[in-house]
Design an enzyme around this catalytic site. Sequence first.
Site, PDB file in Angstrom:
ATOM      1  CG  HIS A 269      36.483  41.206  39.448  1.00  0.00           C
ATOM      2  ND1 HIS A 269      35.492  40.579  40.096  1.00  0.00           N
ATOM      3  CD2 HIS A 269      37.495  40.098  39.170  1.00  0.00           C
ATOM      4  CE1 HIS A 269      35.784  39.301  40.302  1.00  0.00           C
ATOM      5  NE2 HIS A 269      36.892  39.084  39.854  1.00  0.00           N
ATOM      6  CG  HIS A 498      34.582  32.017  39.346  1.00  0.00           C
ATOM      7  ND1 HIS A 498      34.134  33.123  38.493  1.00  0.00           N
ATOM      8  CD2 HIS A 498      35.913  32.471  39.622  1.00  0.00           C
ATOM      9  CE1 HIS A 498      34.973  34.035  38.303  1.00  0.00           C
ATOM     10  NE2 HIS A 498      36.110  33.726  38.988  1.00  0.00           N
TER      11      HIS A 498
END
Length: 599
Positions: A269, A498
């Site tokens: 990630h 985000h």
Amino acid sequence: MASNLKKCPYGEQCYRKNPIHFGEFSHPHLDTIYANGLDSKTNKYVIPDELFMSAELIETQLKLLEKLFPKPSGSKSSKETTSTDGNSLKDGIRLDSGSPKPDSVKQSKSPMASTSSKCASPNSCKPSSTSVDDSSKFSKKPKITKNIKDYIPVVLEKGHAAEKIASAAPYNLFLTAITDSKRTHHEPLTITFQEILDESLGEIESSVQINFMVEIGWLLGHYYFAGIMGTPLLILYGDETPELLNISKTHPEVTAIKVNMPTPFATSHAKVMLFGYTDGDMRVVISTANLYEDDWHNRTQGIWISPKLTALPNDGDTTAGESPTNFRQDLMLYLVEYKIAKLQSWIARIRKTDFSAINVFFIGSTPGGFREGPRGYPWGHARVGELLQKHCAPMEARVPVICQSSSIGSLGPNIHTWIQHDFLSSLRKHSGPPGLSHFPPFKMIYPSFSNVKSSHDDLFGGGCLPYGSNTNDKQPWLRGHLFQWCSKQRHRSQAMPHIKTYTRMKLEDQSIYWFMLTSANLSKAAWGAFNKNVNISPCLRIMNYEAGVLFLPKFVIGEDTFPLGHVRDGIPSFPLPYDVPLTPYAPDDKPFLMDYLHQ
């Protein structure tokens, strides 16, 4: 319209307003309206009754179709020609459409899984304006006019990125430009992807992109317009991306490697960029944005950009040039954890580079189980806790820990289970006496339903917020700790976050004790969880690869705290991405859940 385009997976619900998307996907409902032309009386398009609620958006999208696919007047549009293999060419960029994937989130496979939004499929991208080998299928093609603004919504003048980064010292912390918030476009602390590639920062000879999601057409389009198409590019990606499996066949300079994870529930990630320059220098960039269009469009993202790091003399001592924060060593150790041979030359390059100008700590997470060693815990929240205990100024227990992320994991049936037992036990540490066993207040910034509904993209603005009802229903206690997303000062209240940040600040003193920007959401998978067996030594289990930077005042400005909201003795205010004081949820507010997009 180009008949070979794949159908947009959103269909009539498509919210996009970016030319790149309409160059890659067809929209039958729009094509029909466009083909029927303007009404002779109103000189407007006739929008069917069933689409009336989206009329304003559809009119905007039709204007894009007019620009991308002007109606023929006896000859083919200058904006579109067709290659011998049937793929469309727009302004010299090849768009080989792969299988479309919904622009929805990758749903969590387990409570430990960190999730991120998912986009339409990546596409190969290649310039056709120069003579190339026959095997590329682009030989003997005429030169086609290229306009960067047809592909990238926010384009700033080239050549100024270096001065922008120099002016951002000592923090070097930026937010991405928001397409629909024009006030963000020319802010000193706004950055675009093109600026990161700007030649004023150095002439790029090679680069590494480590990310979860990579839309290859979008990425190579940026490289093309930056003038570095064809330079060696190593991509390490986490999400399943079939278009990257054989990318080296059409782009020999690109090496794409899927990061193998030890379990199906783990995620690669991190979002890290490494740039090597022709003069031997390099640069490191840590961000929160995936490498695809939507993440750089109307979403708030954070980016830390290192100074330009000079190469050490060939005969120099490789132990020289370390930063006071040991950033170089920690970054090398982190890259080693990927166990990818193609990274070895970059690790060697880092070892021979002067990192002494870096004033932040590298904070990583890597999959595995970790016990305390000579250097303490190497990764996750425990690593943060050790750094805070050594270097953070003493503070009162009542100073809150403020968390903010784009997803929330399964945190347990109450606040004690993991938040206090693990996470706050680390993040409450400082260099003063331990004091009483009180935990600091825990505050979590996460967009409410009303936040998302009023975003630039309406409910679709929540596409980057993969928090579902299955998880939310199991942790009702969290509702009492939630705060709205509000960023009026940075003109980003309507740009859903985000970005992921963690901090402790005392508003009464207008002081920040530390701040962290990272790819890590608030989850056990990202930060790690200790085993609960008291009969064995503590083991911190982490599932994901994550990467971030920790700002500690002692190393950044030589003081105990960062100034907040004002200049202090010539030191600029720390650039928070959101407004303070925080805005609590109203009594009838609820956190935005991904389920709302599927109702």
